[in-house]
Scaffold this motif. Sequence first.
Motif, PDB file in Angstrom:
ATOM      1  N   ALA A   1       0.833  -1.209   0.000  1.00  0.00           N
ATOM      2  CA  ALA A   1       0.000   0.000   0.000  1.00  0.00           C
ATOM      3  C   ALA A   1       0.859   1.246   0.000  1.00  0.00           C
ATOM      4  CB  ALA A   1      -0.928  -0.010   1.212  1.00  0.00           C
ATOM      5  N   ARG A   2       1.946   1.220   0.753  1.00  0.00           N
ATOM      6  CA  ARG A   2       2.824   2.402   0.798  1.00  0.00           C
ATOM      7  C   ARG A   2       3.413   2.711  -0.572  1.00  0.00           C
ATOM      8  NH1 ARG A   2       5.639   0.619   6.387  1.00  0.00           N
ATOM      9  NH2 ARG A   2       4.356   1.849   7.835  1.00  0.00           N
ATOM     10  N   THR A   3       3.782   1.693  -1.318  1.00  0.00           N
ATOM     11  CA  THR A   3       4.385   1.946  -2.631  1.00  0.00           C
ATOM     12  C   THR A   3       3.337   2.289  -3.684  1.00  0.00           C
ATOM     13  OG1 THR A   3       4.332  -0.418  -3.191  1.00  0.00           O
ATOM     14  CG2 THR A   3       6.325   0.431  -2.121  1.00  0.00           C
ATOM     15  N   ALA A   4       2.102   1.784  -3.508  1.00  0.00           N
ATOM     16  CA  ALA A   4       1.057   2.057  -4.497  1.00  0.00           C
ATOM     17  C   ALA A   4       0.353   3.382  -4.255  1.00  0.00           C
ATOM     18  CB  ALA A   4       0.025   0.924  -4.484  1.00  0.00           C
ATOM     19  N   LEU A   5       0.414   3.903  -3.030  1.00  0.00           N
ATOM     20  CA  LEU A   5      -0.381   5.078  -2.674  1.00  0.00           C
ATOM     21  C   LEU A   5      -0.023   6.329  -3.465  1.00  0.00           C
ATOM     22  CD1 LEU A   5      -2.583   6.301  -0.932  1.00  0.00           C
ATOM     23  CD2 LEU A   5      -0.884   6.645   0.878  1.00  0.00           C
ATOM     24  N   PRO A   6       1.260   6.709  -3.625  1.00  0.00           N
ATOM     25  CA  PRO A   6       1.551   7.968  -4.335  1.00  0.00           C
ATOM     26  C   PRO A   6       0.986   8.001  -5.754  1.00  0.00           C
ATOM     27  CG  PRO A   6       3.498   7.195  -3.160  1.00  0.00           C
ATOM     28  CD  PRO A   6       2.497   6.097  -3.091  1.00  0.00           C
ATOM     29  N   GLY A   7       1.188   6.928  -6.502  1.00  0.00           N
ATOM     30  CA  GLY A   7       0.672   6.906  -7.869  1.00  0.00           C
ATOM     31  C   GLY A   7      -0.838   6.897  -7.926  1.00  0.00           C
ATOM     32  N   THR A   8      -1.471   6.201  -6.977  1.00  0.00           N
ATOM     33  CA  THR A   8      -2.933   6.161  -6.962  1.00  0.00           C
ATOM     34  C   THR A   8      -3.511   7.520  -6.593  1.00  0.00           C
ATOM     35  OG1 THR A   8      -2.808   3.830  -6.313  1.00  0.00           O
ATOM     36  CG2 THR A   8      -4.931   4.932  -6.041  1.00  0.00           C
ATOM     37  N   LEU A   9      -2.887   8.208  -5.647  1.00  0.00           N
ATOM     38  CA  LEU A   9      -3.333   9.563  -5.310  1.00  0.00           C
ATOM     39  C   LEU A   9      -3.211  10.492  -6.514  1.00  0.00           C
ATOM     40  CD1 LEU A   9      -1.880  10.127  -1.721  1.00  0.00           C
ATOM     41  CD2 LEU A   9      -4.292  10.111  -2.364  1.00  0.00           C
ATOM     42  N   ALA A  10      -2.098  10.399  -7.226  1.00  0.00           N
ATOM     43  CA  ALA A  10      -1.912  11.232  -8.416  1.00  0.00           C
ATOM     44  C   ALA A  10      -2.953  10.898  -9.478  1.00  0.00           C
ATOM     45  CB  ALA A  10      -0.505  11.037  -8.971  1.00  0.00           C
TER      46      ALA A  10
ATOM     47  N   LEU B   1      -5.137   4.031   0.605  1.00  0.00           N
ATOM     48  CA  LEU B   1      -5.133   3.488  -0.756  1.00  0.00           C
ATOM     49  C   LEU B   1      -6.550   3.120  -1.189  1.00  0.00           C
ATOM     50  CD1 LEU B   1      -3.491   2.531  -3.208  1.00  0.00           C
ATOM     51  CD2 LEU B   1      -3.238   0.315  -2.059  1.00  0.00           C
ATOM     52  N   ASP B   2      -7.300   2.485  -0.310  1.00  0.00           N
ATOM     53  CA  ASP B   2      -8.686   2.138  -0.642  1.00  0.00           C
ATOM     54  C   ASP B   2      -9.510   3.394  -0.927  1.00  0.00           C
ATOM     55  OD1 ASP B   2      -8.170  -0.542  -0.350  1.00  0.00           O
ATOM     56  OD2 ASP B   2      -8.933  -0.667   1.707  1.00  0.00           O
ATOM     57  N   ALA B   3      -9.341   4.445  -0.110  1.00  0.00           N
ATOM     58  CA  ALA B   3     -10.094   5.689  -0.309  1.00  0.00           C
ATOM     59  C   ALA B   3      -9.699   6.361  -1.622  1.00  0.00           C
ATOM     60  CB  ALA B   3      -9.865   6.636   0.863  1.00  0.00           C
ATOM     61  N   ALA B   4      -8.418   6.346  -1.953  1.00  0.00           N
ATOM     62  CA  ALA B   4      -7.964   6.953  -3.213  1.00  0.00           C
ATOM     63  C   ALA B   4      -8.542   6.215  -4.411  1.00  0.00           C
ATOM     64  CB  ALA B   4      -6.441   6.953  -3.269  1.00  0.00           C
ATOM     65  N   ARG B   5      -8.611   4.896  -4.307  1.00  0.00           N
ATOM     66  CA  ARG B   5      -9.202   4.128  -5.415  1.00  0.00           C
ATOM     67  C   ARG B   5     -10.690   4.412  -5.546  1.00  0.00           C
ATOM     68  NH1 ARG B   5      -5.716  -1.427  -4.197  1.00  0.00           N
ATOM     69  NH2 ARG B   5      -3.912  -0.827  -5.494  1.00  0.00           N
ATOM     70  N   ARG B   6     -11.377   4.536  -4.422  1.00  0.00           N
ATOM     71  CA  ARG B   6     -12.796   4.893  -4.492  1.00  0.00           C
ATOM     72  C   ARG B   6     -12.965   6.285  -5.093  1.00  0.00           C
ATOM     73  NH1 ARG B   6     -12.818   2.371   0.650  1.00  0.00           N
ATOM     74  NH2 ARG B   6     -12.741   4.395   1.710  1.00  0.00           N
ATOM     75  N   ALA B   7     -12.081   7.209  -4.721  1.00  0.00           N
ATOM     76  CA  ALA B   7     -12.152   8.564  -5.274  1.00  0.00           C
ATOM     77  C   ALA B   7     -12.006   8.537  -6.790  1.00  0.00           C
ATOM     78  CB  ALA B   7     -11.062   9.443  -4.653  1.00  0.00           C
ATOM     79  N   GLN B   8     -11.077   7.742  -7.275  1.00  0.00           N
ATOM     80  CA  GLN B   8     -10.882   7.672  -8.721  1.00  0.00           C
ATOM     81  C   GLN B   8     -12.109   7.080  -9.414  1.00  0.00           C
ATOM     82  OE1 GLN B   8      -7.203   5.932  -9.957  1.00  0.00           O
ATOM     83  NE2 GLN B   8      -7.701   6.012 -12.126  1.00  0.00           N
ATOM     84  N   ARG B   9     -12.686   6.032  -8.836  1.00  0.00           N
ATOM     85  CA  ARG B   9     -13.883   5.441  -9.449  1.00  0.00           C
ATOM     86  C   ARG B   9     -15.037   6.434  -9.466  1.00  0.00           C
ATOM     87  NH1 ARG B   9     -12.245   0.866  -6.424  1.00  0.00           N
ATOM     88  NH2 ARG B   9     -13.794   1.319  -4.811  1.00  0.00           N
ATOM     89  N   HIS B  10     -15.250   7.140  -8.343  1.00  0.00           N
ATOM     90  CA  HIS B  10     -16.332   8.124  -8.300  1.00  0.00           C
ATOM     91  C   HIS B  10     -16.104   9.244  -9.322  1.00  0.00           C
ATOM     92  CE1 HIS B  10     -18.536   6.373  -5.084  1.00  0.00           C
ATOM     93  NE2 HIS B  10     -17.631   6.588  -4.148  1.00  0.00           N
ATOM     94  N   ALA B  11     -14.862   9.704  -9.443  1.00  0.00           N
ATOM     95  CA  ALA B  11     -14.560  10.780 -10.392  1.00  0.00           C
ATOM     96  C   ALA B  11     -14.808  10.315 -11.828  1.00  0.00           C
ATOM     97  CB  ALA B  11     -13.118  11.236 -10.220  1.00  0.00           C
ATOM     98  N   GLU B  12     -14.388   9.105 -12.140  1.00  0.00           N
ATOM     99  CA  GLU B  12     -14.621   8.583 -13.487  1.00  0.00           C
ATOM    100  C   GLU B  12     -16.112   8.406 -13.755  1.00  0.00           C
ATOM    101  OE1 GLU B  12     -12.234   5.090 -13.280  1.00  0.00           O
ATOM    102  OE2 GLU B  12     -10.375   6.130 -13.847  1.00  0.00           O
TER     103      GLU B  12
END
Length: 424
Positions: free
Chosen positions: A339-348, A392-403
Amino acid sequence: MIPLPDTVLAWVIPAVVVFGVTAAAVAVAVWSVRRARRSPRARARAEADRTRAGSALVRLDDAVGELDLEVGLSGALYDGEAPAALRRARMIAQHVRDESFESFRGLDDADPDEVRRVSARIRSRTEEALGVVAGARAAHDEWMRAHRSAVTQVDAAGARLERLRTELGDPGALVADLSGRFDETEWQQAAVAARTASTALTSAQQHLGAARSLAADPTRSAFPELAVAERELRRAASSARALEEAHRLVTDAALAMPQEIDATRAAVAQAMRVRDDLEPADAERLGRELRAVTEELDRLIPLAARRPTATVEAIARLRARLDLALGDARTAQQRLRGARTALPGTLASARGALARAEVAVAGAGADARVRLDAAQRELAAARRSDDPVEALDAARRAQRHAEDAQALADYARLKTPPADPLAR
């Protein structure tokens, strides 16, 4: 078995028949009511109520935007402190809008009766909040006309225009920086924002000039022209922020992209080590996914330098796919490290999706706005969280909602017929 007396049977049998028939009738009535509530006609009525509630929510959301502008403008005229009535109305409207967004989002899986009840409550609260906003704005307008001259307001707006022009500088320079290094798909949004900002500034200056001429004539009102100029200033400021955000997203993605590729390769290598400890069938399934992820990553690399944001977003999806394939096979420590390594790219990636959605949703209906609101909330939650897995889970949900928000807004535009240029 002891035989029952005839008198008892004479009483029991009719009672059983009566109660049995009554129970059957009640069951049929309940079934009929439930069927009616779920009938196409009931669903159509519920959908009509939901649509009306959505329209009210859109009006309130627009009113909050207008009130934000008015509070900001009033602050400029009152030494940074907007009138209490305006600030109170904005607070009420924002609170009702945010709560109503939450309620409206919950209608997706509700039955028709619940949809109608919640829709009615949304409309009632929204109309009440709109009344508060209208009252505060009317009182403020009356006070402004009595105590602030149009010349004073035009001068204040002119000063804001010059500050904004100075802050914006040459918007074409940012676009030129991006266009010289990246594919058009990467800087197209920045180019649109730059053109919009420049056009809005020019329009604001023209309307301010007209307002200044009208303010010199005591027989005419300058406020209509001033109001248009203020809206153009807001549009210019919003576009300037969008331009800066678009430029920052692309340049940040370009800097982060090599680390994202390396981190994904490391995650695949870790997953291969996890695979070694699995049962043969599970190991084979995970192996297929790892090969697919590796092939997709190799396909992205040749174009990564020219398409950094697209690459970072694709990598974020690959990381999500990898996590799904691993399931519960990892230890808690491995999940945390991943999660630590995936978080920066997912937030971006989520930030980029949100920026595009904000542009697309402007002027859209309630469904798209509610999804955008959910994306903003989830992204804020991801940034606040101290737990990398939760973030990481929240960032992924944010991306899905935005899309989803962008897709809903685009679909609504496709359904709306273009205006007839010959219509009067």
